[in-house]
Scaffold this motif. Sequence first.
Motif, PDB file in Angstrom:
ATOM      1  N   LEU A  95      33.176  60.571   4.247  1.00 39.73           N
ATOM      2  CA  LEU A  95      32.547  61.743   3.628  1.00 39.73           C
ATOM      3  C   LEU A  95      31.297  62.157   4.397  1.00 39.73           C
ATOM      4  O   LEU A  95      31.006  63.356   4.527  1.00 39.73           O
ATOM      5  CB  LEU A  95      32.214  61.451   2.163  1.00 39.73           C
ATOM      6  N   GLY A  96      30.568  61.165   4.925  1.00 39.48           N
ATOM      7  CA  GLY A  96      29.409  61.480   5.750  1.00 39.48           C
ATOM      8  C   GLY A  96      29.806  62.234   7.007  1.00 39.48           C
ATOM      9  O   GLY A  96      29.165  63.218   7.390  1.00 39.48           O
ATOM     10  N   ASN A  97      30.874  61.781   7.650  1.00 39.16           N
ATOM     11  CA  ASN A  97      31.365  62.478   8.849  1.00 39.16           C
ATOM     12  C   ASN A  97      31.925  63.859   8.515  1.00 39.16           C
ATOM     13  O   ASN A  97      31.817  64.794   9.310  1.00 39.16           O
ATOM     14  CB  ASN A  97      32.444  61.634   9.535  1.00 39.16           C
ATOM     15  N   LEU A  98      32.519  63.984   7.337  1.00 39.86           N
ATOM     16  CA  LEU A  98      33.064  65.278   6.908  1.00 39.86           C
ATOM     17  C   LEU A  98      31.961  66.331   6.824  1.00 39.86           C
ATOM     18  O   LEU A  98      32.115  67.451   7.321  1.00 39.86           O
ATOM     19  CB  LEU A  98      33.769  65.126   5.566  1.00 39.86           C
ATOM     20  N   VAL A  99      30.845  65.975   6.189  1.00 39.67           N
ATOM     21  CA  VAL A  99      29.775  66.966   6.014  1.00 39.67           C
ATOM     22  C   VAL A  99      28.927  67.134   7.286  1.00 39.67           C
ATOM     23  O   VAL A  99      28.076  68.016   7.347  1.00 39.67           O
ATOM     24  CB  VAL A  99      28.863  66.612   4.812  1.00 39.67           C
ATOM     25  N   ASN A 104      38.495  66.674  12.406  1.00 35.42           N
ATOM     26  CA  ASN A 104      39.410  67.811  12.436  1.00 35.42           C
ATOM     27  C   ASN A 104      40.287  67.804  11.185  1.00 35.42           C
ATOM     28  O   ASN A 104      40.265  66.855  10.397  1.00 35.42           O
ATOM     29  CB  ASN A 104      40.262  67.804  13.704  1.00 35.42           C
ATOM     30  N   LYS A 105      41.061  68.856  11.026  1.00 40.82           N
ATOM     31  CA  LYS A 105      41.857  69.035   9.808  1.00 40.82           C
ATOM     32  C   LYS A 105      42.844  67.894   9.601  1.00 40.82           C
ATOM     33  O   LYS A 105      43.013  67.401   8.481  1.00 40.82           O
ATOM     34  CB  LYS A 105      42.594  70.370   9.881  1.00 40.82           C
ATOM     35  N   GLU A 106      43.503  67.454  10.676  1.00 42.64           N
ATOM     36  CA  GLU A 106      44.492  66.384  10.558  1.00 42.64           C
ATOM     37  C   GLU A 106      43.842  65.081  10.104  1.00 42.64           C
ATOM     38  O   GLU A 106      44.377  64.380   9.237  1.00 42.64           O
ATOM     39  CB  GLU A 106      45.202  66.172  11.906  1.00 42.64           C
ATOM     40  N   GLN A 107      42.683  64.746  10.677  1.00 42.16           N
ATOM     41  CA  GLN A 107      41.964  63.542  10.270  1.00 42.16           C
ATOM     42  C   GLN A 107      41.563  63.609   8.801  1.00 42.16           C
ATOM     43  O   GLN A 107      41.669  62.629   8.057  1.00 42.16           O
ATOM     44  CB  GLN A 107      40.710  63.358  11.128  1.00 42.16           C
ATOM     45  N   ILE A 108      41.075  64.774   8.391  1.00 41.88           N
ATOM     46  CA  ILE A 108      40.624  64.945   7.012  1.00 41.88           C
ATOM     47  C   ILE A 108      41.767  64.727   6.031  1.00 41.88           C
ATOM     48  O   ILE A 108      41.640  63.972   5.065  1.00 41.88           O
ATOM     49  CB  ILE A 108      40.001  66.344   6.816  1.00 41.88           C
ATOM     50  N   PHE A 109      42.899  65.358   6.282  1.00 40.07           N
ATOM     51  CA  PHE A 109      44.032  65.233   5.366  1.00 40.07           C
ATOM     52  C   PHE A 109      44.536  63.788   5.323  1.00 40.07           C
ATOM     53  O   PHE A 109      44.858  63.265   4.248  1.00 40.07           O
ATOM     54  CB  PHE A 109      45.153  66.181   5.789  1.00 40.07           C
ATOM     55  N   HIS A 110      44.605  63.148   6.482  1.00 37.22           N
ATOM     56  CA  HIS A 110      45.083  61.767   6.539  1.00 37.22           C
ATOM     57  C   HIS A 110      44.151  60.831   5.783  1.00 37.22           C
ATOM     58  O   HIS A 110      44.581  60.017   4.959  1.00 37.22           O
ATOM     59  CB  HIS A 110      45.212  61.314   7.997  1.00 37.22           C
ATOM     60  N   ALA A 167      34.032  64.345  -5.030  1.00 35.38           N
ATOM     61  CA  ALA A 167      33.751  63.057  -4.394  1.00 35.38           C
ATOM     62  C   ALA A 167      32.247  62.963  -4.200  1.00 35.38           C
ATOM     63  O   ALA A 167      31.641  63.864  -3.606  1.00 35.38           O
ATOM     64  CB  ALA A 167      34.482  62.931  -3.061  1.00 35.38           C
ATOM     65  N   SER A 168      31.646  61.903  -4.710  1.00 38.86           N
ATOM     66  CA  SER A 168      30.210  61.690  -4.520  1.00 38.86           C
ATOM     67  C   SER A 168      30.006  60.628  -3.441  1.00 38.86           C
ATOM     68  O   SER A 168      30.865  59.775  -3.220  1.00 38.86           O
ATOM     69  CB  SER A 168      29.540  61.253  -5.825  1.00 38.86           C
ATOM     70  N   ALA A 224      30.994  71.058   6.154  1.00 37.52           N
ATOM     71  CA  ALA A 224      29.684  70.900   6.798  1.00 37.52           C
ATOM     72  C   ALA A 224      28.836  72.167   6.632  1.00 37.52           C
ATOM     73  O   ALA A 224      27.604  72.080   6.508  1.00 37.52           O
ATOM     74  CB  ALA A 224      29.857  70.570   8.279  1.00 37.52           C
ATOM     75  N   GLN A 225      29.470  73.331   6.630  1.00 35.51           N
ATOM     76  CA  GLN A 225      28.731  74.583   6.469  1.00 35.51           C
ATOM     77  C   GLN A 225      28.098  74.652   5.076  1.00 35.51           C
ATOM     78  O   GLN A 225      26.941  75.056   4.927  1.00 35.51           O
ATOM     79  CB  GLN A 225      29.657  75.779   6.677  1.00 35.51           C
TER      80      GLN A 225
END
Length: 231
Positions: A95-99, A104-110, A167-168, A224-225
């Motif tokens: 979640l830290g890397n997400l924000v 990328n989209k594939e990593q996020i979904f997986h 998700a917190s 992240a935005q």
Amino acid sequence: MPYMDGLELVERLHRLRPSIKTVIFSGYDDFEYAKQAIKLNIAEYILKPVNAKELTEILEKLKVNLDGEIERLHGEAAQKENLQKNLAILRENFLGNLVKGKLNKEQIFHDMQEYGLPLLHSTCWVALKINLVAAQTGAAMGKGGELITVSVRNLLESRLQEWGDFASFYRPSGLCAIVGMEKEEDLTELMALLEDVCRESRRILRQPLTLGIGGIVHQIEKAAQSYSGAR
């Protein structure tokens, strides 16, 4: 035995308590009876009469087997606990890397599926930053500050569970969350819920909060935005 024989009793016991260990002391020197008993996974089948030495040996053998099973179960429980701790750490890192916009989209979904995060059910998202007012917790969060932070997170999560997908997680700046919505108009309702969280924190925990809400994004990979805009 009245009502049922020994084999039926063993069968019922194993149905109620699969882990139970049973020993049959029988006067039947009959192969078919013994074969039925073995099918029921009994620990021992002993023909009467039984002397004290033989009985002691049987009980000691059972004790060794039971101690081994208990040790194995403790080991499995410890492994499960370690796995849950590691998953929690991996989830927070994800979640830290997400924000931070590192995925990328594939990593996020997986990874969301891997860590059991429910955010993919939504169609738009906002990021939250929750700040504890330092005047109440001490200049550096002081003694008990960590407990207050955990309590605030529990309060936030209990209210967001009523809401739906979220998700917190913790960042160096403090407690954060990503909240999913079905449509942009849901933001008004979400803000009202978060205002309730602030009021409950002040009333129940004696801890004032400030909340920053980022802009709405329609792609989870752009979280992240929203996070950068949460002030």
